[in-house]
Design an enzyme around this catalytic site. Structure first.
Site, PDB file in Angstrom:
ATOM      1  N   LYS A   1     -55.233 -17.548 -87.749  1.00 18.92           N
ATOM      2  CA  LYS A   1     -56.643 -17.903 -87.244  1.00 18.92           C
ATOM      3  C   LYS A   1     -57.400 -16.471 -87.693  1.00 18.92           C
ATOM      4  O   LYS A   1     -57.214 -15.644 -86.987  1.00 18.92           O
ATOM      5  CB  LYS A   1     -56.049 -18.505 -86.324  1.00 18.92           C
TER       6      LYS A   1
ATOM      7  N   CYS B   1     -57.965   0.182 -88.679  1.00 19.52           N
ATOM      8  CA  CYS B   1     -57.637   1.109 -87.282  1.00 19.52           C
ATOM      9  C   CYS B   1     -56.832   2.175 -87.424  1.00 19.52           C
ATOM     10  O   CYS B   1     -56.563   2.645 -86.429  1.00 19.52           O
ATOM     11  CB  CYS B   1     -56.797   0.118 -86.937  1.00 19.52           C
TER      12      CYS B   1
ATOM     13  N   GLU C   1     -49.887  -5.602 -83.113  1.00 22.16           N
ATOM     14  CA  GLU C   1     -50.973  -4.095 -84.007  1.00 22.16           C
ATOM     15  C   GLU C   1     -52.857  -4.073 -83.324  1.00 22.16           C
ATOM     16  O   GLU C   1     -53.309  -4.793 -83.227  1.00 22.16           O
ATOM     17  CB  GLU C   1     -51.194  -4.280 -85.543  1.00 22.16           C
TER      18      GLU C   1
ATOM     19  N   GLU D   1     -62.098   3.930 -78.847  1.00 24.88           N
ATOM     20  CA  GLU D   1     -62.403   3.803 -80.269  1.00 24.88           C
ATOM     21  C   GLU D   1     -63.537   3.843 -81.542  1.00 24.88           C
ATOM     22  O   GLU D   1     -64.237   2.384 -80.316  1.00 24.88           O
ATOM     23  CB  GLU D   1     -61.501   2.987 -80.820  1.00 24.88           C
TER      24      GLU D   1
HETATM   25  P1  NAD Z   1     -60.293  -9.198 -81.509  1.00 23.67           P
HETATM   26  O1  NAD Z   1     -59.220  -8.477 -81.131  1.00 23.67           O
HETATM   27  O2  NAD Z   1     -61.739  -9.474 -80.702  1.00 23.67           O
HETATM   28  O3  NAD Z   1     -60.355 -10.028 -82.874  1.00 23.67           O
HETATM   29  C1  NAD Z   1     -59.273 -10.055 -83.051  1.00 23.67           C
HETATM   30  C2  NAD Z   1     -58.793 -11.713 -83.609  1.00 23.67           C
HETATM   31  O4  NAD Z   1     -58.616 -12.352 -82.369  1.00 23.67           O
HETATM   32  C3  NAD Z   1     -59.267 -12.124 -84.191  1.00 23.67           C
HETATM   33  O5  NAD Z   1     -59.475 -14.054 -84.975  1.00 23.67           O
HETATM   34  C4  NAD Z   1     -60.580 -13.381 -83.032  1.00 23.67           C
HETATM   35  O6  NAD Z   1     -60.998 -14.304 -83.075  1.00 23.67           O
HETATM   36  C5  NAD Z   1     -59.088 -13.627 -82.295  1.00 23.67           C
HETATM   37  N1  NAD Z   1     -59.861 -13.852 -80.292  1.00 23.67           N
HETATM   38  C6  NAD Z   1     -61.144 -12.826 -79.774  1.00 23.67           C
HETATM   39  N2  NAD Z   1     -60.322 -13.059 -78.892  1.00 23.67           N
HETATM   40  C7  NAD Z   1     -59.536 -13.821 -78.306  1.00 23.67           C
HETATM   41  C8  NAD Z   1     -58.602 -14.983 -77.734  1.00 23.67           C
HETATM   42  N3  NAD Z   1     -59.498 -14.724 -76.055  1.00 23.67           N
HETATM   43  N4  NAD Z   1     -57.471 -15.736 -77.713  1.00 23.67           N
HETATM   44  C9  NAD Z   1     -57.198 -15.802 -78.930  1.00 23.67           C
HETATM   45  N5  NAD Z   1     -57.988 -15.207 -79.972  1.00 23.67           N
HETATM   46  C10 NAD Z   1     -58.686 -14.481 -79.887  1.00 23.67           C
HETATM   47  O7  NAD Z   1     -60.423  -7.685 -82.260  1.00 23.67           O
HETATM   48  P2  NAD Z   1     -61.580  -7.612 -83.831  1.00 23.67           P
HETATM   49  O8  NAD Z   1     -62.889  -6.966 -82.999  1.00 23.67           O
HETATM   50  O9  NAD Z   1     -61.566  -8.830 -84.491  1.00 23.67           O
HETATM   51  O10 NAD Z   1     -60.713  -6.215 -84.197  1.00 23.67           O
HETATM   52  C11 NAD Z   1     -61.078  -4.859 -84.204  1.00 23.67           C
HETATM   53  C12 NAD Z   1     -59.574  -4.451 -83.302  1.00 23.67           C
HETATM   54  O11 NAD Z   1     -58.626  -4.735 -84.147  1.00 23.67           O
HETATM   55  C13 NAD Z   1     -59.698  -2.696 -83.572  1.00 23.67           C
HETATM   56  O12 NAD Z   1     -59.832  -2.396 -82.563  1.00 23.67           O
HETATM   57  C14 NAD Z   1     -58.735  -2.631 -84.743  1.00 23.67           C
HETATM   58  O13 NAD Z   1     -58.679  -0.710 -84.283  1.00 23.67           O
HETATM   59  C15 NAD Z   1     -57.446  -3.425 -84.091  1.00 23.67           C
HETATM   60  N6  NAD Z   1     -57.460  -3.184 -85.877  1.00 23.67           N
HETATM   61  C16 NAD Z   1     -55.715  -3.035 -85.740  1.00 23.67           C
HETATM   62  C17 NAD Z   1     -55.025  -2.928 -86.999  1.00 23.67           C
HETATM   63  C18 NAD Z   1     -53.447  -2.566 -86.613  1.00 23.67           C
HETATM   64  O14 NAD Z   1     -52.706  -2.536 -87.644  1.00 23.67           O
HETATM   65  N7  NAD Z   1     -52.832  -1.623 -86.185  1.00 23.67           N
HETATM   66  C19 NAD Z   1     -55.914  -2.809 -87.758  1.00 23.67           C
HETATM   67  C20 NAD Z   1     -57.049  -4.021 -87.689  1.00 23.67           C
HETATM   68  C21 NAD Z   1     -57.963  -3.754 -86.852  1.00 23.67           C
END
Ligand code: NAD
Length: 494
Positions: free
Chosen positions: A189, A300, A265, A397
Site C-alpha cells: 500500500k 527519516c 520503521e 522531526e
Molecule cells: P504516514 O504515517 O502519514 O504515512 C505512511 C503510510 O501509512 C502511507 O502509506 C499512508 O497512506 C499510511 N497511513 C496513513 N494513515 C493510515 C492509517 N490510519 N491506517 C493505515 N495506514 C495509514 O507517514 P508519511 O507522512 O507518509 O511519512 C513520513 C514519516 O515516515 C516520517 O515521520 C519519517 O521519519 C517516517 N519514515 C521512516 C523511515 C524509516 O525507515 N525509519 C523511512 C521513511 C520515512
C-alpha cells in the site's frame, strides 16, 4: 544523463492514470473511485490514482493467499526462484530511466537523485535478496544421538507493506526483497502521492515470471486501504514505514484483528556530534550538509541536529556556508540540481510552522529560514543556532531542510545531549581520537552510528532504530528473520 530540456519536456508531457495491480493484472478500484495525482515538482495534476478500499484489499489478499496456499512460489525449487528474482532485477535495471522518472514525478525529488540513487539501489536490493535464496541454510540442533532436531524457517504467508512517500521505491524494495525471497506473498500500500514506481515494479515482476498474486499493489488512502490491510484477518504481518502516530495505529489494528506481527520503521531526529578534535572540519561540513539537505531533509535518518563543542562552531558554520555556495537548489529536471522542493503543500506548511518558532527562545538564524507559500514548495537550506536542547526545534522531526545547532560544553555533555531524544534511528560522531570514537559508538542510542561519516547505507547492513524510531530492522540477512518464523521438527530415531 540527458539534459534539462529533455527531462523538462518529458515531465511537461507526462500524464498518468494509475490503477491497482492485483493477481498479475492492472485493474480499477472496485468502487471506481479515484483521486488526483499531483506532480509536486511540476506544479500540476498529472492524472488520477485509483483509490483502493476494503474491497480491493480483500481481492488482493485473496489472490496473495491463493498463490501462497497453492505453494506455487513458496515451494518452487530455490534455483528457479532465484532465476525469476534475478530476471526481475535485470528488468528493473533495464527500466532504470523510467523508474527514476516516475519516482521523480511523484515526489518532486531531483531527477539526478532518482537516477543515481533510488533506481539503482532498489534494483540492487532485489538482486541481493535473489542471491540469498539458494544460499540460506537451516539448522540442526545439538539433540541427543537418538533424535534429529531440525530448525527450519517457514514463510509467514501474506505480508502487508505500508510505505511512505519520501523514498517510495527504495523502502518498498526493502520489504519486497526479503519477503518474496522467503516465499511469502505481499501487498504493497504505497503512500497516497507516490504509487507509480511500486506499480511499475509489480508489472516488471510479473514480466519476469513471478507468479500472479505474489506481489500486489493497492494504492489508496491510509485510513481506507491502509487500515483495511492492517486489519485483515488473513494478513500475517504488517511491515510499516512511516510516522509514529500511524505506527501506533498499526499496533492497534493488529491487536484488534488477528494479532498479526507488526514491524515499525518510524522517524528520527538524528544527532551529528562534532568534537573539537575533528581534524578536517571542511570535509565534515560537506558531509553534514548532505546529511540534512539531501532530499530536502525528507529523510527519516536525516542528520537534523548538530551538537558541537563551542570552540569550533564558528569555523564549522563558515565551512557550511562555503558548502552551500556550490550546492545547487532548484528545478528537479535540471540534472545539476542537488535539492528541489518539498513533496507537497501540506509538508511545506508543516516546515513553515517550525520556521515560525525561530527566535522564540533565543534561537539565531544563520542562513535560510524564509517561508514560502502558494505553490512554491522550495524552502532553502536553513541553519538555526542557539537551539535549546528541549525546545520543539530540537526535539521534533521537522522533515525539511532545517538543521539545528546545539552547543556542547565538553564531550560528556555532547553525548548526553545527543541521547536526549525519544528517537534512536541514527547518529554520527566526528573525532580524530579512536577511543572517543568507540566511546560514542558504544553509548549513542541509535540503530546506526557513523564515525567521521554519515549516511553510509547499503543492503548489507541492517537499518532501523530504538524507541520512538520503531524497533523494526530492514535490509541485510537479518531481515529474512522478520519475514519468516522458526519451526522445530523433532524426529525420534529410536
Ligand atoms: P504516514 O504515517 O502519514 O504515512 C505512511 C503510510 O501509512 C502511507 O502509506 C499512508 O497512506 C499510511 N497511513 C496513513 N494513515 C493510515 C492509517 N490510519 N491506517 C493505515 N495506514 C495509514 O507517514 P508519511 O507522512 O507518509 O511519512 C513520513 C514519516 O515516515 C516520517 O515521520 C519519517 O521519519 C517516517 N519514515 C521512516 C523511515 C524509516 O525507515 N525509519 C523511512 C521513511 C520515512
Amino acid at each position: 544523463m540527458a539534459d534539462k530540456d529533455m527531462w523538462s519536456k518529458k515531465a511537461a508531457a507526462f500524464t498518468s492514470d494509475a490503477k491497482i495491480f492485483i493477481d498479475g493484472k492492472y485493474c480499477d478500484a472496485a468502487s471506481g473511485k479515484t483521486f488526483d495525482n499531483i506532480a509536486p515538482g511540476q506544479n500540476r495534476t498529472i492524472g488520477k490514482n485509483a483509490s483502493g478500499d476494503t474491497e480491493d484489499i480483500n481481492r488482493a489478499v485473496a489472490s496473495a493467499k491463493r498463490v501462497f496456499d497453492a505453494g506455487t512460489w513458496r515451494d518452487m525449487n530455490p534455483r528457479d526462484k532465484k532465476i525469476i528474482m534475478l530476471r526481475w532485477a535485470q528488468l528493473l535495471g533495464e527500466n532504470r530511466e523510467e523508474l527514476a522518472f516516475l519516482e521523480a514525478i511523484d515526489t518532486g525529488r531531483p531527477i539526478s537523485d532518482a537516477l543515481s540513487v533510488d533506481a539503482p539501489n532498489s534494483t540492487r536490493v532485489i538482486q541481493w535478496y535473489a542471491e540469498t535464496i539458494d544460499k540460506t541454510y537451516d539448522e540442526i540442533a545439538p539433540a541427543p544421538r537418538n533424535a534429529l532436531a531440525m530448525i527450519t524457517r517457514e514463510p509467514l504467508g501474506v505480508i502487508g507493506a505500508v510505505v511512505p512517500w519520501n523514498y517510495p521505491m527504495m523502502i518498498t524494495s526493502w520489504k519486497l526483497g526479503p519477503a518474496i525471497a522467503m516465499g511469502n506473498s505481499i501487498i504493497v500500500k504505497p503512500a497516497e502521492n507516490s504509487s507509480l514506481s511500486a506499480l511499475k515494479m509489480a508489472e516488471l515482476a510479473t514480466a519476469a515470471g513471478l507468479p500472479d498474486g505474489v506481489f500486489n499493489v493497492v494504492p489508496g488512502l491510509g485510513a481506507e486501504a491502509g487500515q483495511a490491510l492492517a486489519r485483515h484477518m488473513d494478513v500475517a504481518k504488517i511491515a510499516f514505514t512511516g510516522s509514529g502516530p500511524t505506527g501506533r495505529k498499526m499496533m492497534q489494528y493488529a491487536a484488534e484483528s488477528n494479532m498479526k506481527a507488526v514491524s515499525l520503521e518510524l522517524g528520527g531526529k538524528s544527532p551529528q556530534v562534532i568534537l573539537k578534535d575533528c581534524v578536517d572540519l571542511q570535509a565534515a561540513a560537506s558531509t553534514i550538509g548532505w546529511a540534512i539537505y539531501y532530499n530536502a531533509g525528507q529523510t527519516c535518518n536525516a542528520g537534523s541536529r548538530i551538537i558541537i563543542e563551542k570552540e569550533i562552531k564558528e569555523e564549522l558554520f563558515q565551512h557550511l556556508h562555503t558548502f552551500l555556495e556550490s550546492f545547487v537548489v532548484g528545478d528537479q529536471c535540471d540534472p545539476a540540481t542537488q535539492m528541489a522542493g518539498l513533496v507537497s503543500e501540506i509538508q511545506r506548511d508543516r516546515v513553515n510552522s517550525y520556521l515560525d518558532l525561530i527566535g522564540q527562545e533565543g534561537e539565531k538564524l544563520i542562513f535560510g529560514g524564509e517561508k514560502t507559500s502558494g505553490n512554491d514548495l522550495l524552502i532553502k537550506p536553513t541553519l538555526v543556532d542557539n537551539v535549546k536542547p528541549d525546545s520543539r526545534l530540537a526535539q521534533e522531526e521537522i522533515f525539511g531542510p532545517v538543521l539545528v545547532a546545539i552547543d556542547a560544553n565538553n564531550e560528556d555533555h555532547a553525548l548526553q545531549l545527543a541521547n536526549r531524544t525519544e528517537y534512536g534511528l541514527a547518529a554520527s560522531v566526528w573525532t580524530s581520537d579512536i577511543a572517543k570514537a568507540h566511546k560514542f559508538a558504544r553509548n549513542l542510542r541509535a540503530g546506526t552510528v557513523w564515525v567521521n561519516t554519515f549516511d553510509m547505507l547499503d543492503v548489507i547492513t541492517p537499518f532501523g532504530g530504538f524507541g520512538a524510531s520503531g524497533g523494526g530492522r530492514d535490509k541485510s540477512l537479518h531481515a529474512l528473520d522478520s519475514y519468516s518464523a522458526l519451526k522445530t521438527t523433532w524426529v525420534d530415531l529410536n
